[in-house]
Design a protein around this motif. Structure first.
Motif, PDB file in Angstrom:
ATOM      1  N   GLN A 166       0.842  -1.197   0.000  1.00  0.00           N
ATOM      2  CA  GLN A 166       0.000   0.000   0.000  1.00  0.00           C
ATOM      3  C   GLN A 166       0.879   1.250   0.000  1.00  0.00           C
ATOM      4  OE1 GLN A 166      -3.301   0.030  -0.469  1.00  0.00           O
ATOM      5  NE2 GLN A 166      -3.124   2.246  -0.652  1.00  0.00           N
ATOM      6  N   ALA A 167       1.940   1.231   0.792  1.00  0.00           N
ATOM      7  CA  ALA A 167       2.873   2.363   0.823  1.00  0.00           C
ATOM      8  C   ALA A 167       3.509   2.553  -0.550  1.00  0.00           C
ATOM      9  CB  ALA A 167       3.945   2.142   1.885  1.00  0.00           C
ATOM     10  N   LYS A 168       3.844   1.461  -1.209  1.00  0.00           N
ATOM     11  CA  LYS A 168       4.423   1.529  -2.560  1.00  0.00           C
ATOM     12  C   LYS A 168       3.453   2.219  -3.515  1.00  0.00           C
ATOM     13  CE  LYS A 168       5.792  -1.562  -6.344  1.00  0.00           C
ATOM     14  NZ  LYS A 168       5.991  -2.971  -6.721  1.00  0.00           N
ATOM     15  N   ALA A 169       2.185   1.808  -3.483  1.00  0.00           N
ATOM     16  CA  ALA A 169       1.176   2.403  -4.368  1.00  0.00           C
ATOM     17  C   ALA A 169       1.016   3.890  -4.078  1.00  0.00           C
ATOM     18  CB  ALA A 169      -0.153   1.676  -4.217  1.00  0.00           C
ATOM     19  N   GLU A 170       0.991   4.243  -2.805  1.00  0.00           N
ATOM     20  CA  GLU A 170       0.844   5.648  -2.434  1.00  0.00           C
ATOM     21  C   GLU A 170       2.063   6.465  -2.855  1.00  0.00           C
ATOM     22  OE1 GLU A 170      -0.025   5.508   1.755  1.00  0.00           O
ATOM     23  OE2 GLU A 170      -1.977   4.551   1.399  1.00  0.00           O
ATOM     24  N   LEU A 171       3.245   5.927  -2.661  1.00  0.00           N
ATOM     25  CA  LEU A 171       4.471   6.639  -3.058  1.00  0.00           C
ATOM     26  C   LEU A 171       4.543   6.830  -4.567  1.00  0.00           C
ATOM     27  CD1 LEU A 171       7.014   5.037  -0.584  1.00  0.00           C
ATOM     28  CD2 LEU A 171       6.424   7.475  -0.748  1.00  0.00           C
ATOM     29  N   LYS A 172       4.090   5.843  -5.323  1.00  0.00           N
ATOM     30  CA  LYS A 172       4.075   5.998  -6.785  1.00  0.00           C
ATOM     31  C   LYS A 172       3.128   7.119  -7.204  1.00  0.00           C
ATOM     32  CE  LYS A 172       5.673   1.597  -8.556  1.00  0.00           C
ATOM     33  NZ  LYS A 172       5.418   0.598  -9.588  1.00  0.00           N
ATOM     34  N   GLN A 173       1.975   7.214  -6.526  1.00  0.00           N
ATOM     35  CA  GLN A 173       1.025   8.288  -6.833  1.00  0.00           C
ATOM     36  C   GLN A 173       1.615   9.650  -6.471  1.00  0.00           C
ATOM     37  OE1 GLN A 173      -1.864   7.939  -8.410  1.00  0.00           O
ATOM     38  NE2 GLN A 173      -2.232  10.123  -8.366  1.00  0.00           N
ATOM     39  N   VAL A 174       2.228   9.739  -5.309  1.00  0.00           N
ATOM     40  CA  VAL A 174       2.845  11.000  -4.880  1.00  0.00           C
ATOM     41  C   VAL A 174       4.015  11.355  -5.793  1.00  0.00           C
ATOM     42  CG1 VAL A 174       4.069  12.142  -2.977  1.00  0.00           C
ATOM     43  CG2 VAL A 174       2.061  10.748  -2.507  1.00  0.00           C
ATOM     44  N   ASN A 175       4.746  10.345  -6.242  1.00  0.00           N
ATOM     45  CA  ASN A 175       5.859  10.578  -7.168  1.00  0.00           C
ATOM     46  C   ASN A 175       5.352  11.222  -8.459  1.00  0.00           C
ATOM     47  OD1 ASN A 175       8.250  10.523  -8.615  1.00  0.00           O
ATOM     48  ND2 ASN A 175       8.385   8.300  -8.728  1.00  0.00           N
ATOM     49  N   LEU A 176       4.265  10.699  -8.997  1.00  0.00           N
ATOM     50  CA  LEU A 176       3.702  11.278 -10.217  1.00  0.00           C
ATOM     51  C   LEU A 176       3.293  12.727  -9.985  1.00  0.00           C
ATOM     52  CD1 LEU A 176       2.636  11.224 -13.113  1.00  0.00           C
ATOM     53  CD2 LEU A 176       0.528  10.183 -12.224  1.00  0.00           C
ATOM     54  N   ASP A 177       2.648  12.996  -8.876  1.00  0.00           N
ATOM     55  CA  ASP A 177       2.217  14.355  -8.560  1.00  0.00           C
ATOM     56  C   ASP A 177       3.430  15.291  -8.437  1.00  0.00           C
ATOM     57  OD1 ASP A 177      -0.257  16.009  -7.559  1.00  0.00           O
ATOM     58  OD2 ASP A 177       1.379  16.461  -6.170  1.00  0.00           O
ATOM     59  N   ALA A 178       4.435  14.871  -7.677  1.00  0.00           N
ATOM     60  CA  ALA A 178       5.628  15.702  -7.493  1.00  0.00           C
ATOM     61  C   ALA A 178       6.381  15.881  -8.807  1.00  0.00           C
ATOM     62  CB  ALA A 178       6.538  15.077  -6.434  1.00  0.00           C
ATOM     63  N   TYR A 179       6.480  14.820  -9.587  1.00  0.00           N
ATOM     64  CA  TYR A 179       7.179  14.888 -10.875  1.00  0.00           C
ATOM     65  C   TYR A 179       6.455  15.841 -11.822  1.00  0.00           C
ATOM     66  CZ  TYR A 179      10.398  13.134 -14.410  1.00  0.00           C
ATOM     67  OH  TYR A 179      11.398  13.027 -15.349  1.00  0.00           O
ATOM     68  N   GLY A 180       5.130  15.727 -11.860  1.00  0.00           N
ATOM     69  CA  GLY A 180       4.342  16.608 -12.726  1.00  0.00           C
ATOM     70  C   GLY A 180       4.472  18.068 -12.317  1.00  0.00           C
ATOM     71  N   ARG A 181       4.442  18.334 -11.020  1.00  0.00           N
ATOM     72  CA  ARG A 181       4.597  19.711 -10.541  1.00  0.00           C
ATOM     73  C   ARG A 181       5.980  20.263 -10.898  1.00  0.00           C
ATOM     74  NH1 ARG A 181       0.357  21.037  -7.114  1.00  0.00           N
ATOM     75  NH2 ARG A 181      -0.792  19.197  -6.458  1.00  0.00           N
ATOM     76  N   ARG A 182       7.002  19.441 -10.692  1.00  0.00           N
ATOM     77  CA  ARG A 182       8.356  19.900 -11.031  1.00  0.00           C
ATOM     78  C   ARG A 182       8.462  20.163 -12.530  1.00  0.00           C
ATOM     79  NH1 ARG A 182      14.010  16.636 -11.249  1.00  0.00           N
ATOM     80  NH2 ARG A 182      12.747  15.503 -12.726  1.00  0.00           N
ATOM     81  N   HIS A 183       7.904  19.282 -13.322  1.00  0.00           N
ATOM     82  CA  HIS A 183       7.935  19.437 -14.784  1.00  0.00           C
ATOM     83  C   HIS A 183       7.282  20.758 -15.188  1.00  0.00           C
ATOM     84  CE1 HIS A 183       7.790  18.051 -19.001  1.00  0.00           C
ATOM     85  NE2 HIS A 183       6.639  18.693 -19.030  1.00  0.00           N
ATOM     86  N   GLU A 184       6.081  21.004 -14.694  1.00  0.00           N
ATOM     87  CA  GLU A 184       5.390  22.254 -15.024  1.00  0.00           C
ATOM     88  C   GLU A 184       6.131  23.458 -14.472  1.00  0.00           C
ATOM     89  OE1 GLU A 184       2.409  23.242 -16.966  1.00  0.00           O
ATOM     90  OE2 GLU A 184       3.428  21.478 -17.732  1.00  0.00           O
ATOM     91  N   GLY A 185       6.664  23.339 -13.273  1.00  0.00           N
ATOM     92  CA  GLY A 185       7.448  24.428 -12.695  1.00  0.00           C
ATOM     93  C   GLY A 185       8.654  24.758 -13.549  1.00  0.00           C
ATOM     94  N   GLN A 186       9.325  23.746 -14.064  1.00  0.00           N
ATOM     95  CA  GLN A 186      10.493  23.967 -14.921  1.00  0.00           C
ATOM     96  C   GLN A 186      10.087  24.654 -16.221  1.00  0.00           C
ATOM     97  OE1 GLN A 186      13.592  23.619 -14.110  1.00  0.00           O
ATOM     98  NE2 GLN A 186      14.592  23.898 -16.067  1.00  0.00           N
ATOM     99  N   LYS A 187       8.971  24.235 -16.798  1.00  0.00           N
ATOM    100  CA  LYS A 187       8.495  24.898 -18.019  1.00  0.00           C
ATOM    101  C   LYS A 187       8.198  26.367 -17.757  1.00  0.00           C
ATOM    102  CE  LYS A 187       5.299  23.259 -20.633  1.00  0.00           C
ATOM    103  NZ  LYS A 187       4.099  22.554 -21.122  1.00  0.00           N
ATOM    104  N   ILE A 188       7.544  26.640 -16.660  1.00  0.00           N
ATOM    105  CA  ILE A 188       7.223  28.027 -16.305  1.00  0.00           C
ATOM    106  C   ILE A 188       8.506  28.814 -16.093  1.00  0.00           C
ATOM    107  CG2 ILE A 188       6.179  29.505 -14.529  1.00  0.00           C
ATOM    108  CD1 ILE A 188       4.178  27.082 -14.078  1.00  0.00           C
ATOM    109  N   TYR A 189       9.439  28.230 -15.370  1.00  0.00           N
ATOM    110  CA  TYR A 189      10.717  28.893 -15.091  1.00  0.00           C
ATOM    111  C   TYR A 189      11.467  29.210 -16.389  1.00  0.00           C
ATOM    112  CZ  TYR A 189      15.476  29.570 -13.412  1.00  0.00           C
ATOM    113  OH  TYR A 189      16.732  30.066 -13.182  1.00  0.00           O
ATOM    114  N   LEU A 190      11.478  28.284 -17.331  1.00  0.00           N
ATOM    115  CA  LEU A 190      12.165  28.517 -18.613  1.00  0.00           C
ATOM    116  C   LEU A 190      11.473  29.611 -19.425  1.00  0.00           C
ATOM    117  CD1 LEU A 190      13.033  24.851 -19.635  1.00  0.00           C
ATOM    118  CD2 LEU A 190      14.615  26.625 -18.809  1.00  0.00           C
ATOM    119  N   ARG A 191      10.138  29.626 -19.411  1.00  0.00           N
ATOM    120  CA  ARG A 191       9.405  30.695 -20.098  1.00  0.00           C
ATOM    121  C   ARG A 191       9.693  32.039 -19.438  1.00  0.00           C
ATOM    122  NH1 ARG A 191       4.559  27.714 -19.270  1.00  0.00           N
ATOM    123  NH2 ARG A 191       3.632  29.646 -18.509  1.00  0.00           N
TER     124      ARG A 191
END
Length: 182
Positions: A77-102
């Motif tokens: 269960q912890a693995k499943a939750e960490l994978k979900q949180v990883n996607l959320d954190a990765y997506g936020r970082r990705h969008e943040g980087q795009k914004i920062y580059l713009r």
């Protein structure tokens, strides 16, 4: 059965969130309003304001906490939750980087424009130079694609020796971003 990688998953989430926090700091610190309000609607200043809005939006988006029940006990269960949180954190970082580059592209535009204006105001004699400056901004903004950002972040993570074995695919990140649009 547990795979023993939850410590790596936890560390990865912490890295991603730290990166995102740093990006948010830079995005929020950028000046979005020109000294001369006649420049308010120019392309670069409009891009800077949009970056500030986008940065605030990605910060305010609620995390998707809907994690399916995993069979196999608490570690699974912890693995499943960490994978979900990883996607959320990765997506936020990705969008943040795009914004920062713009934002960085728009800040370069401000510098170029200031060099052209040399403390003065726009006039017909420098209009061609200002148009080239605007065109350069458009080119730079158009070059900041999901594919480029994803590849650059992936390469950076690998160069830093980060654990990336379970990082989401570009398509998964793009799906995450689409679900955060309001």
């Amino acid at each position: 059965m547990a795979d023993g990688l939850n410590e790596y998953r936890t560390a990865r989430v912490a890295e991603l969130l730290s990166d995102f926090r740093t990006l948010q700091y830079y995005i929020a610190a950028a000046d979005c309003n020109p000294a001369n309000m006649d420049d308010y609607y120019t392309e670069g200043w409009a891009a800077l304001r949009q970056c500030a809005l986008d940065g605030q939006h990605i910060l305010n988006c609620a995390a998707d906490v809907s994690v399916p029940r995993a069979s196999g006990g608490p570690d699974e269960q912890a693995k499943a939750e960490l994978k979900q949180v990883n996607l959320d954190a990765y997506g936020r970082r990705h969008e943040g980087q795009k914004i920062y580059l713009r934002q960085a592209a728009a800040q370069r535009w401000v510098e170029w424009r200031d060099q052209i204006l040399m403390g003065g105001r726009p006039h017909s004699g420098i209009q061609p130079q200002l148009e080239v400056c605007d065109q350069q901004l458009r080119i730079e903004l158009a070059s900041i694609s999901d594919e480029v950002v994803y590849s650059e972040l992936q390469a950076s993570d690998m160069n830093m020796g980060r654990w990336t074995a379970e990082d989401p695919s570009l398509r998964a990140v793009q799906r995450w971003v689409r679900t955060r649009r309001c």
